[in-house]
Motif scaffolding. Structure first.
Motif, PDB file in Angstrom:
ATOM      1  N   ALA A  77      -3.843   3.623  -5.321  1.00 15.03           N
ATOM      2  CA  ALA A  77      -4.502   2.975  -4.185  1.00 15.03           C
ATOM      3  C   ALA A  77      -6.017   3.049  -4.326  1.00 15.03           C
ATOM      4  O   ALA A  77      -6.721   2.067  -4.056  1.00 15.03           O
ATOM      5  CB  ALA A  77      -4.047   3.618  -2.875  1.00 15.03           C
ATOM      6  N   ASN A  78      -6.525   4.190  -4.750  1.00 16.30           N
ATOM      7  CA  ASN A  78      -7.971   4.330  -4.959  1.00 16.30           C
ATOM      8  C   ASN A  78      -8.462   3.395  -6.058  1.00 16.30           C
ATOM      9  O   ASN A  78      -9.524   2.780  -5.927  1.00 16.30           O
ATOM     10  CB  ASN A  78      -8.328   5.779  -5.286  1.00 16.30           C
ATOM     11  N   ALA A  79      -7.694   3.273  -7.136  1.00 16.93           N
ATOM     12  CA  ALA A  79      -8.072   2.392  -8.241  1.00 16.93           C
ATOM     13  C   ALA A  79      -8.051   0.930  -7.804  1.00 16.93           C
ATOM     14  O   ALA A  79      -8.956   0.156  -8.130  1.00 16.93           O
ATOM     15  CB  ALA A  79      -7.143   2.614  -9.429  1.00 16.93           C
ATOM     16  N   TRP A 129       0.825  -1.214   0.000  1.00 21.24           N
ATOM     17  CA  TRP A 129       0.000   0.000   0.000  1.00 21.24           C
ATOM     18  C   TRP A 129       0.857   1.261   0.000  1.00 21.24           C
ATOM     19  O   TRP A 129       0.517   2.254  -0.650  1.00 21.24           O
ATOM     20  CB  TRP A 129      -0.957   0.008   1.194  1.00 21.24           C
ATOM     21  N   GLU A 160      -1.542   7.671  -4.312  1.00 19.04           N
ATOM     22  CA  GLU A 160      -2.924   7.847  -3.839  1.00 19.04           C
ATOM     23  C   GLU A 160      -3.921   7.429  -4.929  1.00 19.04           C
ATOM     24  O   GLU A 160      -4.895   6.726  -4.666  1.00 19.04           O
ATOM     25  CB  GLU A 160      -3.154   9.306  -3.431  1.00 19.04           C
ATOM     26  N   GLU A 161      -3.648   7.841  -6.146  1.00 19.51           N
ATOM     27  CA  GLU A 161      -4.521   7.502  -7.281  1.00 19.51           C
ATOM     28  C   GLU A 161      -4.539   5.980  -7.523  1.00 19.51           C
ATOM     29  O   GLU A 161      -5.603   5.395  -7.740  1.00 19.51           O
ATOM     30  CB  GLU A 161      -4.038   8.229  -8.536  1.00 19.51           C
ATOM     31  N   ASP A 197      -8.370  -0.219  -4.706  1.00 25.91           N
ATOM     32  CA  ASP A 197      -9.463  -0.414  -3.750  1.00 25.91           C
ATOM     33  C   ASP A 197     -10.797  -0.575  -4.476  1.00 25.91           C
ATOM     34  O   ASP A 197     -11.591  -1.466  -4.170  1.00 25.91           O
ATOM     35  CB  ASP A 197      -9.506   0.759  -2.771  1.00 25.91           C
ATOM     36  N   ALA A 198     -11.059   0.276  -5.451  1.00 27.62           N
ATOM     37  CA  ALA A 198     -12.317   0.203  -6.216  1.00 27.62           C
ATOM     38  C   ALA A 198     -12.399  -1.102  -7.008  1.00 27.62           C
ATOM     39  O   ALA A 198     -13.455  -1.754  -7.047  1.00 27.62           O
ATOM     40  CB  ALA A 198     -12.429   1.402  -7.146  1.00 27.62           C
TER      41      ALA A 198
END
Length: 135
Positions: A82-84, A74, A79-80, A86-87
Motif C-alpha cells: 500500500a505504501n509503495a 486496498w 502495508e508495504e 501510494d508513493a
C-alpha cells in the motif's frame, strides 16, 4: 459410419468433451449440432469421431466483467504494498490520479482497468497485481 455431412467443427467444451458443428439435415438443411464421444445416439458418436481430427481448438469464453470496490483493493494490499502504491501514484499524470481519486470502484471492462493493472504490475509485480484485481 454415418453419412451425414458436417462442416465447421470446433471443440466447444474443455478437454475436448464435445464438438459443435453444422450438419446437413435431410429436411432442414444446415443446422447446428453438438456431438460428443458419449452421445446417447450412435450418429452423434460417429460424427464426433469423424470431426475429431479437424475440429478447431476450444477457446474459453472471456470472463464476465466485474466491479471491484477500491476499498477491497486496498484491503488486499499489504502495508508495504500500500505504501509503495501510494508513493508511485503521486508520480502519475494528473488525469490518472484524478480518475483514481474520484472512482469508488474499478470496472474490469474499462480502459482504466488495463492502465491500473499495468501500474500495479510495475509497482508490486504481475502475480500480485492479478491477485489484488481479481473478482
Amino acid at each position: 459410419m454415418t453419412d451425414i455431412a458436417y462442416r465447421n467443427p470446433v471443440f466447444s467444451r474443455p478437454a475436448n468433451a464435445a464438438i459443435d458443428m453444422e450438419i446437413d439435415h435431410p429436411d432442414f438443411g444446415w443446422i447446428p449440432f453438438t456431438a460428443s464421444p458419449d452421445d446417447p445416439e450412435e450418429h452423434g458418436r460417429e460424427l464426433y469421431a469423424a470431426a475429431l481430427p479437424s475440429a478447431a481448438p476450444y477457446v474459453a469464453p472471456p470472463p464476465a466483467p466485474y466491479s471491484l470496490d477500491k476499498m477491497v483493493l486496498w484491503l488486499r494490499l499489504s502495508e508495504e504494498e500500500a505504501n509503495a502504491v501510494d508513493a508511485a501514484m503521486t508520480l502519475q499524470s494528473a488525469r490518472l490520479r484524478g480518475i483514481w481519486n474520484t472512482a469508488q470502484s474499478v470496472q474490469s471492462d474499462s480502459e482504466f482497468f488495463g492502465t491500473l493493472l499495468a501500474f500495479l504490475t510495475a509497482v508490486i509485480g504481475g502475480a500480485r497485481a492479478n491477485q489484488v484485481l481479481a473478482p
